[in-house]
Design a protein around this motif. Structure first.
Motif, PDB file in Angstrom:
ATOM      1  N   GLN A 105      26.407  79.702  41.817  1.00 39.08           N
ATOM      2  CA  GLN A 105      26.938  78.505  42.436  1.00 39.08           C
ATOM      3  C   GLN A 105      26.641  77.381  41.429  1.00 39.08           C
ATOM      4  O   GLN A 105      27.779  76.508  41.400  1.00 39.08           O
ATOM      5  CB  GLN A 105      26.116  78.026  43.848  1.00 39.08           C
ATOM      6  N   CYS A 106      25.762  77.286  40.838  1.00 42.18           N
ATOM      7  CA  CYS A 106      25.400  76.225  39.716  1.00 42.18           C
ATOM      8  C   CYS A 106      26.516  76.299  38.592  1.00 42.18           C
ATOM      9  O   CYS A 106      27.105  75.373  38.093  1.00 42.18           O
ATOM     10  CB  CYS A 106      24.065  76.736  38.937  1.00 42.18           C
ATOM     11  N   ALA A 107      26.814  77.482  38.211  1.00 50.61           N
ATOM     12  CA  ALA A 107      28.089  77.590  37.226  1.00 50.61           C
ATOM     13  C   ALA A 107      29.292  77.173  37.742  1.00 50.61           C
ATOM     14  O   ALA A 107      30.196  76.686  37.142  1.00 50.61           O
ATOM     15  CB  ALA A 107      28.371  79.020  36.994  1.00 50.61           C
ATOM     16  N   GLN A 108      29.419  77.185  39.235  1.00 47.72           N
ATOM     17  CA  GLN A 108      30.803  76.736  39.836  1.00 47.72           C
ATOM     18  C   GLN A 108      30.718  75.328  40.056  1.00 47.72           C
ATOM     19  O   GLN A 108      31.766  74.703  40.396  1.00 47.72           O
ATOM     20  CB  GLN A 108      31.024  77.512  40.983  1.00 47.72           C
ATOM     21  N   SER A 109      29.739  74.577  40.008  1.00 49.40           N
ATOM     22  CA  SER A 109      29.520  73.248  40.509  1.00 49.40           C
ATOM     23  C   SER A 109      30.139  72.323  39.361  1.00 49.40           C
ATOM     24  O   SER A 109      29.806  72.515  38.368  1.00 49.40           O
ATOM     25  CB  SER A 109      27.897  72.675  40.693  1.00 49.40           C
ATOM     26  N   PRO A 110      30.875  71.183  39.802  1.00 50.94           N
ATOM     27  CA  PRO A 110      31.426  70.450  38.791  1.00 50.94           C
ATOM     28  C   PRO A 110      30.406  69.472  38.067  1.00 50.94           C
ATOM     29  O   PRO A 110      29.495  69.169  38.794  1.00 50.94           O
ATOM     30  CB  PRO A 110      32.556  69.484  39.458  1.00 50.94           C
ATOM     31  N   ARG A 111      30.256  69.022  36.947  1.00 48.48           N
ATOM     32  CA  ARG A 111      29.447  68.380  36.153  1.00 48.48           C
ATOM     33  C   ARG A 111      29.809  67.048  35.912  1.00 48.48           C
ATOM     34  O   ARG A 111      30.950  66.953  35.067  1.00 48.48           O
ATOM     35  CB  ARG A 111      28.759  68.942  34.947  1.00 48.48           C
ATOM     36  N   LYS A 112      29.662  65.829  36.519  1.00 47.75           N
ATOM     37  CA  LYS A 112      30.413  64.695  36.426  1.00 47.75           C
ATOM     38  C   LYS A 112      29.841  63.923  35.482  1.00 47.75           C
ATOM     39  O   LYS A 112      30.403  63.773  34.251  1.00 47.75           O
ATOM     40  CB  LYS A 112      30.149  63.861  37.767  1.00 47.75           C
ATOM     41  N   ASP A 113      28.439  63.365  35.541  1.00 47.13           N
ATOM     42  CA  ASP A 113      27.909  62.556  34.414  1.00 47.13           C
ATOM     43  C   ASP A 113      26.869  63.069  33.760  1.00 47.13           C
ATOM     44  O   ASP A 113      25.941  62.236  33.437  1.00 47.13           O
ATOM     45  CB  ASP A 113      27.788  60.951  35.119  1.00 47.13           C
ATOM     46  N   GLN A 114      26.642  64.340  33.520  1.00 44.47           N
ATOM     47  CA  GLN A 114      25.713  65.029  32.700  1.00 44.47           C
ATOM     48  C   GLN A 114      26.063  66.048  31.870  1.00 44.47           C
ATOM     49  O   GLN A 114      27.232  66.696  32.172  1.00 44.47           O
ATOM     50  CB  GLN A 114      24.517  65.670  33.875  1.00 44.47           C
ATOM     51  N   MET A 115      25.135  66.462  31.069  1.00 43.81           N
ATOM     52  CA  MET A 115      25.384  67.366  29.900  1.00 43.81           C
ATOM     53  C   MET A 115      25.339  68.602  30.427  1.00 43.81           C
ATOM     54  O   MET A 115      26.024  69.624  30.698  1.00 43.81           O
ATOM     55  CB  MET A 115      24.321  67.427  28.873  1.00 43.81           C
ATOM     56  N   GLY A 116      24.327  68.984  31.541  1.00 41.44           N
ATOM     57  CA  GLY A 116      24.177  70.104  32.370  1.00 41.44           C
ATOM     58  C   GLY A 116      24.209  71.386  31.545  1.00 41.44           C
ATOM     59  O   GLY A 116      24.018  71.327  30.442  1.00 41.44           O
ATOM     60  N   THR A 117      24.444  72.548  32.302  1.00 43.11           N
ATOM     61  CA  THR A 117      24.752  73.664  31.730  1.00 43.11           C
ATOM     62  C   THR A 117      25.876  74.294  32.024  1.00 43.11           C
ATOM     63  O   THR A 117      25.971  74.540  33.079  1.00 43.11           O
ATOM     64  CB  THR A 117      23.449  74.551  32.054  1.00 43.11           C
ATOM     65  N   TRP A 118      26.776  74.540  31.129  1.00 41.70           N
ATOM     66  CA  TRP A 118      27.850  75.202  31.365  1.00 41.70           C
ATOM     67  C   TRP A 118      27.532  76.762  31.343  1.00 41.70           C
ATOM     68  O   TRP A 118      27.219  77.312  30.269  1.00 41.70           O
ATOM     69  CB  TRP A 118      28.967  75.074  30.441  1.00 41.70           C
ATOM     70  N   ILE A 119      27.528  77.366  32.413  1.00 45.00           N
ATOM     71  CA  ILE A 119      26.786  78.744  32.392  1.00 45.00           C
ATOM     72  C   ILE A 119      27.798  79.887  32.073  1.00 45.00           C
ATOM     73  O   ILE A 119      28.603  80.314  33.143  1.00 45.00           O
ATOM     74  CB  ILE A 119      26.097  78.910  33.811  1.00 45.00           C
ATOM     75  N   THR A 120      27.825  80.256  31.042  1.00 41.82           N
ATOM     76  CA  THR A 120      28.934  81.526  30.873  1.00 41.82           C
ATOM     77  C   THR A 120      28.115  82.702  31.198  1.00 41.82           C
ATOM     78  O   THR A 120      27.023  82.864  31.631  1.00 41.82           O
ATOM     79  CB  THR A 120      28.791  81.582  29.049  1.00 41.82           C
ATOM     80  N   GLN A 121      29.040  83.758  30.984  1.00 43.15           N
ATOM     81  CA  GLN A 121      28.365  85.020  31.537  1.00 43.15           C
ATOM     82  C   GLN A 121      27.273  85.405  30.893  1.00 43.15           C
ATOM     83  O   GLN A 121      26.515  86.157  31.449  1.00 43.15           O
ATOM     84  CB  GLN A 121      29.550  86.283  31.355  1.00 43.15           C
ATOM     85  N   SER A 122      27.290  85.275  29.469  1.00 43.25           N
ATOM     86  CA  SER A 122      26.325  85.671  28.675  1.00 43.25           C
ATOM     87  C   SER A 122      25.107  84.949  29.165  1.00 43.25           C
ATOM     88  O   SER A 122      23.750  85.550  29.041  1.00 43.25           O
ATOM     89  CB  SER A 122      26.497  85.633  27.356  1.00 43.25           C
ATOM     90  N   MET A 123      25.067  83.891  29.313  1.00 42.19           N
ATOM     91  CA  MET A 123      23.748  82.941  29.903  1.00 42.19           C
ATOM     92  C   MET A 123      23.428  83.368  31.224  1.00 42.19           C
ATOM     93  O   MET A 123      22.159  83.687  31.361  1.00 42.19           O
ATOM     94  CB  MET A 123      24.336  81.441  30.045  1.00 42.19           C
ATOM     95  N   LYS A 124      24.434  83.644  31.926  1.00 37.69           N
ATOM     96  CA  LYS A 124      23.904  84.227  33.277  1.00 37.69           C
ATOM     97  C   LYS A 124      23.031  85.543  33.129  1.00 37.69           C
ATOM     98  O   LYS A 124      21.811  85.681  33.646  1.00 37.69           O
ATOM     99  CB  LYS A 124      25.040  84.372  34.271  1.00 37.69           C
ATOM    100  N   LYS A 125      23.575  86.542  32.558  1.00 39.51           N
ATOM    101  CA  LYS A 125      23.061  87.821  32.077  1.00 39.51           C
ATOM    102  C   LYS A 125      21.450  87.411  31.469  1.00 39.51           C
ATOM    103  O   LYS A 125      20.442  88.098  32.102  1.00 39.51           O
ATOM    104  CB  LYS A 125      23.850  88.611  31.254  1.00 39.51           C
ATOM    105  N   ALA A 126      21.534  86.505  30.681  1.00 35.72           N
ATOM    106  CA  ALA A 126      20.337  86.339  29.730  1.00 35.72           C
ATOM    107  C   ALA A 126      19.169  85.843  30.998  1.00 35.72           C
ATOM    108  O   ALA A 126      17.789  86.277  31.022  1.00 35.72           O
ATOM    109  CB  ALA A 126      20.476  85.153  28.722  1.00 35.72           C
ATOM    110  N   TYR A 127      19.561  84.747  31.818  1.00 32.75           N
ATOM    111  CA  TYR A 127      18.526  84.019  32.662  1.00 32.75           C
ATOM    112  C   TYR A 127      18.110  85.108  33.982  1.00 32.75           C
ATOM    113  O   TYR A 127      16.993  85.020  34.496  1.00 32.75           O
ATOM    114  CB  TYR A 127      19.057  82.953  33.203  1.00 32.75           C
TER     115      TYR A 127
END
Length: 222
Positions: A105-127
């Protein structure tokens, strides 16, 4: 320690498990490029005030911004309207029961005014792997048995490194964040790392501190 004002070439991460000193980061906070997302490297990064953030088609980028956005748990700001929500029964909170759903859900959420985390598939697996090791944690918010909000991050035992949060209904992620802060305050955690400034985080009591101070707090229980 005196702030390092020199210009350093960008560090390219190799197979060796190491990062340069955080003072070598550029003005934007970019410290190093490349490497991998093994559990060992991620844990080393977080313990040293470094986190990954990059787009799907880019090399892994490692950051350590100065100043650093943090929340001291006892400084959490709760509005009157939010207090009513916390004391009511609109939301139910669970922990570490739906980690993969939260990160999706975090990966699908739009990030308006923050750096945030763009959650790639490799990041998802790692976390997800870090979650299975008991290092990455999630807070889930439910409304009528539907997952409507949540957050996840890295738990270092005295500092919680918040990575991302999402909200499908109003106040759901705020509910999770306040509950996290209250619980960590009771457990005597030093702070929640919020990484970079956003007005939303500031409204909840987060503040910017010098990176040097942040690193000292991180190192206080090494």
């Amino acid at each position: 320690m005196k702030k390092d004002s020199g210009h350093h070439p960008l560090f390219f991460v190799t197979e060796r498990l190491e990062f340069p000193p955080v003072e070598h980061a550029n003005e934007e906070g970019l410290l190093a490029v490349g490497g991998d997302l093994t559990s060992e490297r991620l844990l080393l990064a977080y313990k040293n005030g470094i986190f990954p953030w990059f787009n799907e088609d880019s090399l892994i980028l490692w950051w350590s911004p100065d100043p650093r956005m943090v929340l001291f748990p006892n400084k959490i700001k709760v509005s009157k309207s939010m207090r009513k929500i916390l004391e009511g029964n609109q939301f139910k909170l669970t922990k570490n029961t739906q980690f993969e759903a939260v990160i999706d859900q975090c990966a699908q959420s739009p990030r308006k005014d923050q750096m945030g985390t763009w959650i790639t598939q490799s990041m998802k697996k790692a976390y997800v792997k870090l979650h299975k090791l008991g290092i990455a944690k999630s807070y889930e918010v439910w409304e009528d048995d539907e997952l409507v909000g949540g957050l996840y991050g890295i738990d270092l035992g005295h500092v919680f490194c918040g990575e991302s949060m999402f909200s499908k209904v109003s106040n759901a992620s705020k509910f999770a964040f306040i509950k996290l802060a209250e619980e960590l305050g009771e457990k005597q955690y030093s702070l929640i790392d919020c990484q970079v400034y956003t007005p939303h985080l500031e409204s909840l009591g987060a503040e910017e501190i010098p990176r040097e101070d942040f690193i000292k707090i991180l190192n206080s229980q090494k």
